[in-house]
Scaffold this motif. Structure first.
Motif, PDB file in Angstrom:
ATOM      1  N   ASN A  17       5.455 -14.087 -12.469  1.00  0.00           N
ATOM      2  CA  ASN A  17       5.511 -12.947 -11.540  1.00  0.00           C
ATOM      3  C   ASN A  17       5.594 -11.611 -12.247  1.00  0.00           C
ATOM      4  O   ASN A  17       4.903 -10.667 -11.905  1.00  0.00           O
ATOM      5  CB  ASN A  17       6.759 -13.040 -10.650  1.00  0.00           C
ATOM      6  N   ASP A  18       6.513 -11.521 -13.209  1.00  0.00           N
ATOM      7  CA  ASP A  18       6.808 -10.236 -13.837  1.00  0.00           C
ATOM      8  C   ASP A  18       6.127 -10.047 -15.186  1.00  0.00           C
ATOM      9  O   ASP A  18       6.257  -8.991 -15.789  1.00  0.00           O
ATOM     10  CB  ASP A  18       8.333 -10.091 -14.031  1.00  0.00           C
ATOM     11  N   GLY A  19       5.465 -11.076 -15.705  1.00  0.00           N
ATOM     12  CA  GLY A  19       4.920 -10.999 -17.059  1.00  0.00           C
ATOM     13  C   GLY A  19       6.064 -10.921 -18.054  1.00  0.00           C
ATOM     14  O   GLY A  19       7.134 -11.475 -17.813  1.00  0.00           O
ATOM     15  N   VAL A  20       5.857 -10.220 -19.164  1.00  0.00           N
ATOM     16  CA  VAL A  20       6.934 -10.052 -20.142  1.00  0.00           C
ATOM     17  C   VAL A  20       7.792  -8.864 -19.693  1.00  0.00           C
ATOM     18  O   VAL A  20       7.265  -7.808 -19.376  1.00  0.00           O
ATOM     19  CB  VAL A  20       6.367  -9.799 -21.557  1.00  0.00           C
ATOM     20  N   PHE A  21       9.107  -9.077 -19.617  1.00  0.00           N
ATOM     21  CA  PHE A  21       9.981  -7.985 -19.173  1.00  0.00           C
ATOM     22  C   PHE A  21      11.266  -7.981 -19.991  1.00  0.00           C
ATOM     23  O   PHE A  21      11.598  -8.963 -20.648  1.00  0.00           O
ATOM     24  CB  PHE A  21      10.300  -8.100 -17.673  1.00  0.00           C
ATOM     25  N   THR A  22      11.985  -6.855 -19.963  1.00  0.00           N
ATOM     26  CA  THR A  22      13.253  -6.798 -20.685  1.00  0.00           C
ATOM     27  C   THR A  22      14.387  -6.542 -19.692  1.00  0.00           C
ATOM     28  O   THR A  22      14.181  -5.946 -18.639  1.00  0.00           O
ATOM     29  CB  THR A  22      13.280  -5.662 -21.732  1.00  0.00           C
ATOM     30  N   VAL A  23      15.559  -7.053 -20.043  1.00  0.00           N
ATOM     31  CA  VAL A  23      16.750  -6.815 -19.236  1.00  0.00           C
ATOM     32  C   VAL A  23      17.766  -6.131 -20.160  1.00  0.00           C
ATOM     33  O   VAL A  23      18.119  -6.682 -21.199  1.00  0.00           O
ATOM     34  CB  VAL A  23      17.351  -8.142 -18.709  1.00  0.00           C
ATOM     35  N   ASP A  24      18.212  -4.948 -19.789  1.00  0.00           N
ATOM     36  CA  ASP A  24      19.279  -4.282 -20.548  1.00  0.00           C
ATOM     37  C   ASP A  24      20.600  -4.833 -20.058  1.00  0.00           C
ATOM     38  O   ASP A  24      20.774  -5.044 -18.857  1.00  0.00           O
ATOM     39  CB  ASP A  24      19.232  -2.771 -20.326  1.00  0.00           C
ATOM     40  N   CYS A  25      21.531  -5.067 -20.983  1.00  0.00           N
ATOM     41  CA  CYS A  25      22.762  -5.721 -20.547  1.00  0.00           C
ATOM     42  C   CYS A  25      23.940  -5.355 -21.433  1.00  0.00           C
ATOM     43  O   CYS A  25      23.762  -4.764 -22.511  1.00  0.00           O
ATOM     44  CB  CYS A  25      22.557  -7.232 -20.555  1.00  0.00           C
ATOM     45  N   GLY A  26      25.145  -5.730 -20.963  1.00  0.00           N
ATOM     46  CA  GLY A  26      26.359  -5.448 -21.721  1.00  0.00           C
ATOM     47  C   GLY A  26      26.761  -6.602 -22.621  1.00  0.00           C
ATOM     48  O   GLY A  26      27.441  -6.407 -23.630  1.00  0.00           O
ATOM     49  N   ALA A  27      26.359  -7.808 -22.242  1.00  0.00           N
ATOM     50  CA  ALA A  27      26.648  -8.992 -23.064  1.00  0.00           C
ATOM     51  C   ALA A  27      25.655 -10.092 -22.729  1.00  0.00           C
ATOM     52  O   ALA A  27      25.044 -10.086 -21.657  1.00  0.00           O
ATOM     53  CB  ALA A  27      28.078  -9.490 -22.807  1.00  0.00           C
ATOM     54  N   VAL A  28      25.503 -11.037 -23.677  1.00  0.00           N
ATOM     55  CA  VAL A  28      24.599 -12.176 -23.481  1.00  0.00           C
ATOM     56  C   VAL A  28      25.398 -13.451 -23.730  1.00  0.00           C
ATOM     57  O   VAL A  28      26.223 -13.493 -24.644  1.00  0.00           O
ATOM     58  CB  VAL A  28      23.420 -12.120 -24.490  1.00  0.00           C
ATOM     59  N   ILE A  29      25.176 -14.474 -22.904  1.00  0.00           N
ATOM     60  CA  ILE A  29      25.784 -15.783 -23.187  1.00  0.00           C
ATOM     61  C   ILE A  29      24.651 -16.787 -23.411  1.00  0.00           C
ATOM     62  O   ILE A  29      23.796 -16.982 -22.549  1.00  0.00           O
ATOM     63  CB  ILE A  29      26.703 -16.269 -22.040  1.00  0.00           C
ATOM     64  N   LEU A  30      24.662 -17.394 -24.581  1.00  0.00           N
ATOM     65  CA  LEU A  30      23.631 -18.375 -24.924  1.00  0.00           C
ATOM     66  C   LEU A  30      24.039 -19.747 -24.404  1.00  0.00           C
ATOM     67  O   LEU A  30      25.099 -20.255 -24.760  1.00  0.00           O
ATOM     68  CB  LEU A  30      23.453 -18.444 -26.445  1.00  0.00           C
ATOM     69  N   CYS A  31      23.217 -20.337 -23.538  1.00  0.00           N
ATOM     70  CA  CYS A  31      23.513 -21.653 -22.944  1.00  0.00           C
ATOM     71  C   CYS A  31      22.249 -22.495 -22.939  1.00  0.00           C
ATOM     72  O   CYS A  31      21.890 -23.090 -21.926  1.00  0.00           O
ATOM     73  CB  CYS A  31      24.005 -21.488 -21.508  1.00  0.00           C
ATOM     74  N   MET A  32      21.533 -22.538 -24.078  1.00  0.00           N
ATOM     75  CA  MET A  32      20.218 -23.181 -24.109  1.00  0.00           C
ATOM     76  C   MET A  32      20.275 -24.696 -24.274  1.00  0.00           C
ATOM     77  O   MET A  32      19.236 -25.343 -24.253  1.00  0.00           O
ATOM     78  CB  MET A  32      19.361 -22.603 -25.240  1.00  0.00           C
ATOM     79  N   GLY A  33      21.458 -25.256 -24.485  1.00  0.00           N
ATOM     80  CA  GLY A  33      21.555 -26.709 -24.590  1.00  0.00           C
ATOM     81  C   GLY A  33      21.039 -27.235 -25.915  1.00  0.00           C
ATOM     82  O   GLY A  33      20.961 -26.506 -26.913  1.00  0.00           O
ATOM     83  N   CYS A  34      20.671 -28.519 -25.934  1.00  0.00           N
ATOM     84  CA  CYS A  34      20.190 -29.113 -27.179  1.00  0.00           C
ATOM     85  C   CYS A  34      18.926 -29.896 -26.900  1.00  0.00           C
ATOM     86  O   CYS A  34      18.536 -30.082 -25.772  1.00  0.00           O
ATOM     87  CB  CYS A  34      21.258 -30.038 -27.757  1.00  0.00           C
ATOM     88  N   ARG A  35      18.295 -30.331 -27.949  1.00  0.00           N
ATOM     89  CA  ARG A  35      17.148 -31.219 -27.749  1.00  0.00           C
ATOM     90  C   ARG A  35      17.279 -32.400 -28.705  1.00  0.00           C
ATOM     91  O   ARG A  35      18.122 -32.399 -29.590  1.00  0.00           O
ATOM     92  CB  ARG A  35      15.844 -30.471 -27.925  1.00  0.00           C
ATOM     93  N   GLU A  36      16.401 -33.384 -28.495  1.00  0.00           N
ATOM     94  CA  GLU A  36      16.530 -34.594 -29.303  1.00  0.00           C
ATOM     95  C   GLU A  36      15.822 -34.428 -30.633  1.00  0.00           C
ATOM     96  O   GLU A  36      14.823 -33.717 -30.723  1.00  0.00           O
ATOM     97  CB  GLU A  36      15.901 -35.762 -28.559  1.00  0.00           C
ATOM     98  N   ARG A  37      16.335 -35.143 -31.623  1.00  0.00           N
ATOM     99  CA  ARG A  37      15.645 -35.201 -32.901  1.00  0.00           C
ATOM    100  C   ARG A  37      14.300 -35.880 -32.659  1.00  0.00           C
ATOM    101  O   ARG A  37      14.263 -37.034 -32.228  1.00  0.00           O
ATOM    102  CB  ARG A  37      16.426 -36.072 -33.879  1.00  0.00           C
TER     103      ARG A  37
END
Ligand SMILES: Cc1cc2nc3c(=O)[nH]c(=O)nc-3n(C[C@H](O)[C@H](O)[C@H](O)COP(=O)(O)OP(=O)(O)OC[C@H]3O[C@@H](n4cnc5c(N)ncnc54)[C@H](O)[C@@H]3O)c2cc1C
Ligand code: SF4
Lengths: 419, 121
Positions: free
Chosen positions: A100-120
């Motif tokens: 919908n938005d193509g490439v976009f940026t979000v300005d923010c005060g903090a980021v929390i990384l919650c990307m999980g894991c993947r298998e070997r």
């Protein structure tokens, strides 16, 4: 676009972090970015039960557990975008893409990384032989069976006895496939005992410890695998080879935190966990970027993911509100891993920032029977707790009281000593 | 006399438990390190039960399958019969978590309930 806190990934970690941040600071706007077409992360494909015993005191399936958290999003200042892939993170800006938005940026005060894991993947495992179709990671097979409703094969061998492999042995058996063996390189299983009983023993599926796959045969499709016993240094023992006819080989050989984004943001990674190094607030080496869940260290129980992520979400909210004491003024205590300890989370503590007691989670380097968990403050013994058994497959923890921590000056050492 | 070897699944110790039986009567339970092991062993040798989790076909929904489970644990020897009934059943979208999809599955008296929601297309 703008949001006070951006959360990368809408699995159990992202959901719990978002809810806790919103509860801590209702005035903050929170945005979850999820690349999949639904929230819930890996739980959507974990249809078996055993989730939530700690959190909800009942045994839920993965989707039920995720739904309990999704329902809590309502009524909070939390928005989410699905089918949206995050491409880059910095402490005050996140770049993402969707159709919908193509490439976009979000300005923010903090980021929390919650990307999980993947298998070997198989490439990381060095099995010789051809590369025919029919070789899957156990997690890919889980997705195929439980979400797409497609059974990947009729006769199956599984390499690796981690929980996902064990769960898939049962799942495929229920769907009519014949699971011929589960081979485990180590002399012990990496999976929970209850899974060995309920997933293998119930269906008479043999678990071959100290065994590995040394060859995969077949031109277009797997036609058999050759397995062999290994010696104490994990080398195949000549003369122990057996060929097992099968059309499918599942690999269940461990999970790795998914940290490409973290590395690109110059976040320091702990080689023992493959996840970011964090302090008591789950803040990484880059100020304003937090991490929790499987991207931080691989968990066996989703309950711990939720609990840890709530604390991370709360810390991020406090950081944005500037309630957090500046790093420079506070004393930074190191947490050292002593003998028998492979890693600890967190790695440093600023006592002034602790709201409650400190929970240190860790894993052992091997199997220890009748041993002790020891905690020392600056070389002085504080905890000496007996444990009947400690295995690398089960995460351990120690809880340190805030008042007690005030006595500590430089370092806390966690170790395992034999009885 | 009959001897059964079990692995207790209640904690990571995984004690090997030996149960000695005379017909349906339990004569002794040994090898467990605590009371919980004894309770587990007694149910396991008399009437073992398991919860079955799987998926069921959905018509007219945003997904083709929905995850489901037996609402209560069913007798272990009924697992494959229960799977067979579920695999021959179809349900209609929309489905909500907790909906009863099959009222009494394979004569166990236990219903199959949805563990996820699926909307209409
Ligand atoms: C195959 C598999 C099976 C598992 N089975 C069990 C089990 O049976 N029981 C159990 O307790 N635990 C299980 N686990 C562990 C389980 O992952 C955790 O308990 C829990 O799901 C971790 O939550 P999380 O939110 O950290 O990660 P995840 O659930 O993996 O969620 C991460 C989310 O981040 C999203 N994401 C990643 N990168 C980006 C990006 N760049 N942009 C946007 N979104 C992104 C992903 O799409 C995903 O939705 C399993 C793990 C795997 C991999
Ligand atoms: S008998 Fe007790 S100590 Fe032994 S595995 Fe069972 S619960 Fe654990």
């Amino acid at each position: 676009m703008r949001a006070d806190i951006v959360i990368v990934g809408g699995g159990p970690a992202g959901l719990a972090a978002a809810i806790a941040a919103a509860k801590e600071a209702p005035e903050l706007s929170i945005l979850i970015l999820e690349r999949d077409n639904e929230l819930g992360g890996i739980l959507n494909q974990c249809i078996h039960n055993g989730f939530g015993l700690h959190t909800f005191k009942e045994e839920l399936t993965g989707p039920e557990y995720a739904e309990r958290f999704e329902q809590q999003l309502v009524g909070h200042n939390i928005r989410y975008l699905l089918d949206t892939m995050v491409l880059n993170v910095a402490s005050n800006q996140v770049t993402a893409v969707n159709s919908n938005d193509g490439v976009f940026t979000v300005d923010c005060g903090a980021v929390i990384l919650c990307m999980g894991c993947r298998e070997r993947p198989r490439g990381a495992l060095n099995i010789p032989g051809l590369r025919p179709a029919g070789v899957f990671t156990a997690g890919t097979a889980q997705r195929l069976v439980n979400i797409e409703g497609y059974i990947p094969g009729k006769e199956v061998v599984i390499l690796g006895s981690g929980d996902i492999g064990l769960i898939m042995a049962r799942r495929l058996t229920l769907e009519g496939a014949k699971v011929k063996a589960v081979c485990e390189l180590m002399p012990y299983s990496g999976g929970l005992k209850r899974n060995i009983v309920q997933c293998l023993d119930d269906f008479d599926i043999p678990l071959l410890l100290s065994h590995t796959v040394i060859d995969i045969k077949g031109k277009e499709r797997v036609s058999s695998v050759v397995i062999a016993e290994v010696d104490g240094s994990l080398k195949p023992i000549p003369g122990t080879e057996q060929e097992i006819k099968c059309d499918t080989l599942l690999l269940s050989c461990g999970l790795i935190p998914e940290n490409e984004l973290s590395r690109a943001a110059d976040i320091k990674i702990d080689p023992a966990t493959n996840g970011p190094i964090v302090n008591e607030s789950f803040e990484t080496s880059v100020q304003g970027i937090f991490a929790c869940g499987n991207v931080l260290h691989v968990h066996d129980l989703v309950d711990y993911v939720s609990e840890e992520s709530s604390r991370a979400g709360k810390s991020a909210a406090r950081f944005v509100k500037k309630n957090e004491i500046e790093t420079a003024e506070t004393k930074n205590i190191r947490i050292q891993k002593g003998s028998g300890v492979r890693y600890t989370v967190p790695c440093t503590v600023r006592i002034a920032n602790l709201e409650d007691d400190l929970i240190i989670r860790f894993r052992s380097t091997g199997v220890f029977k009748d041993s002790y968990i020891d905690v020392q403050f600056d070389g002085e013994q504080k905890i000496h707790r007996r444990k009947q058994i400690i295995t690398p497959g089960e995460m351990e923890q120690v809880i340190l009281k805030r008042e007690e921590l005030e006595q500590c000056i430089d370092e806390i050492t966690v170790s395992i000593t034999e009885g | 006399m009959d001897t059964r070897e079990l692995t207790c699944i209640n904690c990571p110790m995984g004690c090997r438990i030996t149960v000695v039986m005379e017909g349906a009567e339990i004569l002794s339970v040994t090898g467990n390190n605590c009371k919980r092991g004894e309770i587990y062993a007694k149910t396991e040798v008399t009437a073992p039960v398991r919860t079955v989790t799987t998926t069921i076909k959905v018509n007219g929904g945003t997904h083709d399958r929905v995850s489901c489970k037996t609402k209560e644990p069913i007798p272990k020897d009924k697992i494959f019969e229960v799977m067979d009934v579920i695999n021959r059943s179809v349900c209609e979208a929309p489905v909500r978590t907790g909906d009863i999809l099959i009222p009494d599955c394979a004569g166990t008296g236990i219903p199959i309930v949805a563990t996820k929601g699926v909307d209409n297309i």
